[in-house]
Design a protein around this motif. Structure first.
Motif, PDB file in Angstrom:
ATOM      1  N   UNK A   1      96.457 -35.505 -81.442  1.00  0.00           N
ATOM      2  CA  UNK A   1      96.954 -34.800 -82.626  1.00  0.00           C
ATOM      3  C   UNK A   1      96.082 -33.594 -82.951  1.00  0.00           C
ATOM      4  N   UNK A   2      94.765 -33.780 -82.921  1.00  0.00           N
ATOM      5  CA  UNK A   2      93.848 -32.685 -83.229  1.00  0.00           C
ATOM      6  C   UNK A   2      93.960 -31.565 -82.209  1.00  0.00           C
TER       7      UNK A   2
ATOM      8  N   UNK B   1      95.536 -26.160 -80.769  1.00  0.00           N
ATOM      9  CA  UNK B   1      96.080 -25.287 -79.731  1.00  0.00           C
ATOM     10  C   UNK B   1      97.353 -24.583 -80.179  1.00  0.00           C
ATOM     11  N   UNK B   2      98.187 -25.257 -80.912  1.00  0.00           N
ATOM     12  CA  UNK B   2      99.415 -24.615 -81.381  1.00  0.00           C
ATOM     13  C   UNK B   2      99.118 -23.552 -82.440  1.00  0.00           C
ATOM     14  N   UNK B   3      98.135 -23.806 -83.301  1.00  0.00           N
ATOM     15  CA  UNK B   3      97.735 -22.782 -84.273  1.00  0.00           C
ATOM     16  C   UNK B   3      97.209 -21.539 -83.572  1.00  0.00           C
ATOM     17  N   UNK B   4      96.392 -21.734 -82.551  1.00  0.00           N
ATOM     18  CA  UNK B   4      95.848 -20.590 -81.820  1.00  0.00           C
ATOM     19  C   UNK B   4      96.926 -19.856 -81.026  1.00  0.00           C
ATOM     20  N   UNK B   5      97.942 -20.579 -80.563  1.00  0.00           N
ATOM     21  CA  UNK B   5      99.032 -19.907 -79.853  1.00  0.00           C
ATOM     22  C   UNK B   5      99.823 -19.016 -80.811  1.00  0.00           C
ATOM     23  N   UNK B   6     100.020 -19.491 -82.041  1.00  0.00           N
ATOM     24  CA  UNK B   6     100.769 -18.712 -83.022  1.00  0.00           C
ATOM     25  C   UNK B   6      99.998 -17.475 -83.480  1.00  0.00           C
ATOM     26  N   UNK B   7      98.674 -17.586 -83.457  1.00  0.00           N
ATOM     27  CA  UNK B   7      97.840 -16.484 -83.923  1.00  0.00           C
ATOM     28  C   UNK B   7      96.629 -16.344 -83.005  1.00  0.00           C
TER      29      UNK B   7
ATOM     30  N   UNK C   1     100.863 -29.184 -73.290  1.00  0.00           N
ATOM     31  CA  UNK C   1     100.918 -28.066 -74.233  1.00  0.00           C
ATOM     32  C   UNK C   1     101.387 -26.769 -73.583  1.00  0.00           C
ATOM     33  N   UNK C   2     101.381 -26.734 -72.271  1.00  0.00           N
ATOM     34  CA  UNK C   2     101.823 -25.523 -71.563  1.00  0.00           C
ATOM     35  C   UNK C   2     100.988 -24.317 -71.943  1.00  0.00           C
ATOM     36  N   UNK C   3     101.645 -23.244 -72.376  1.00  0.00           N
ATOM     37  CA  UNK C   3     100.932 -22.005 -72.684  1.00  0.00           C
ATOM     38  C   UNK C   3     100.073 -22.118 -73.941  1.00  0.00           C
ATOM     39  N   UNK C   4     100.286 -23.150 -74.744  1.00  0.00           N
ATOM     40  CA  UNK C   4      99.475 -23.326 -75.952  1.00  0.00           C
ATOM     41  C   UNK C   4      98.115 -23.937 -75.631  1.00  0.00           C
TER      42      UNK C   4
END
Length: 136
Positions: free
Chosen positions: A5-6, A11-17, A62-65
């Motif tokens: 979860x962490x 990783x998803x937050x960093x992918x978005x920004x 997570x792929x690209x994330x």
């Protein structure tokens, strides 16, 4: 929350920004109970191995994330600051400093072995999936 979860959230937050940074705040005060079972060598070794081994499938999912920068920074800091501090403490007469330095080295070594194990397992599973798909 789990390690997955962490990692997923970070990783998803960093992918978005991607220009942003997630910051660890060591001065933050967190109160939580740690069960005595988690204060043993057995737990330490298991945690080092299984967390690192499972990180492979988490990151691949997570792929690209996926982003291992935080892990690389942690390893560099643990080896440089953590081990150096432990050795300095040992040279100052604290035998525990040597134990801490060696524990960091052993934990990181076991984590590396576990990560490679996870990579091998992931690649074998991917190969088998391709073989099964081509057999259909």
């Amino acid at each position: 929350r789990s390690l997955a979860d962490d990692l997923d959230l970070a990783n998803r937050l960093l992918e978005l920004s991607p220009q942003s940074r997630l910051i660890y705040e060591p001065a933050a005060i967190v109160h939580h109970y740690v069960h005595e079972d988690r204060l043993t060598w057995h737990y330490f070794w298991r945690r080092c191995f299984w967390a690192s081994r499972s990180k492979v499938s988490i990151m691949r999912g997570l792929g690209t994330a996926a982003n291992m920068q935080a892990d690389r920074t942690f390893v560099r800091r643990s080896l440089s600051v953590g081990v150096a501090t432990g050795l300095r403490q040992f040279l100052g007469g604290d035998i525990g400093g040597l134990e801490r330095a060696l524990s960091i080295i052993a934990g990181l070594g076991l984590s590396a072995i576990a990560y490679v194990t996870g990579l091998v397992e992931w690649n074998i599973a991917a190969w088998r999936r391709r073989e099964n798909a081509s057999a259909l």
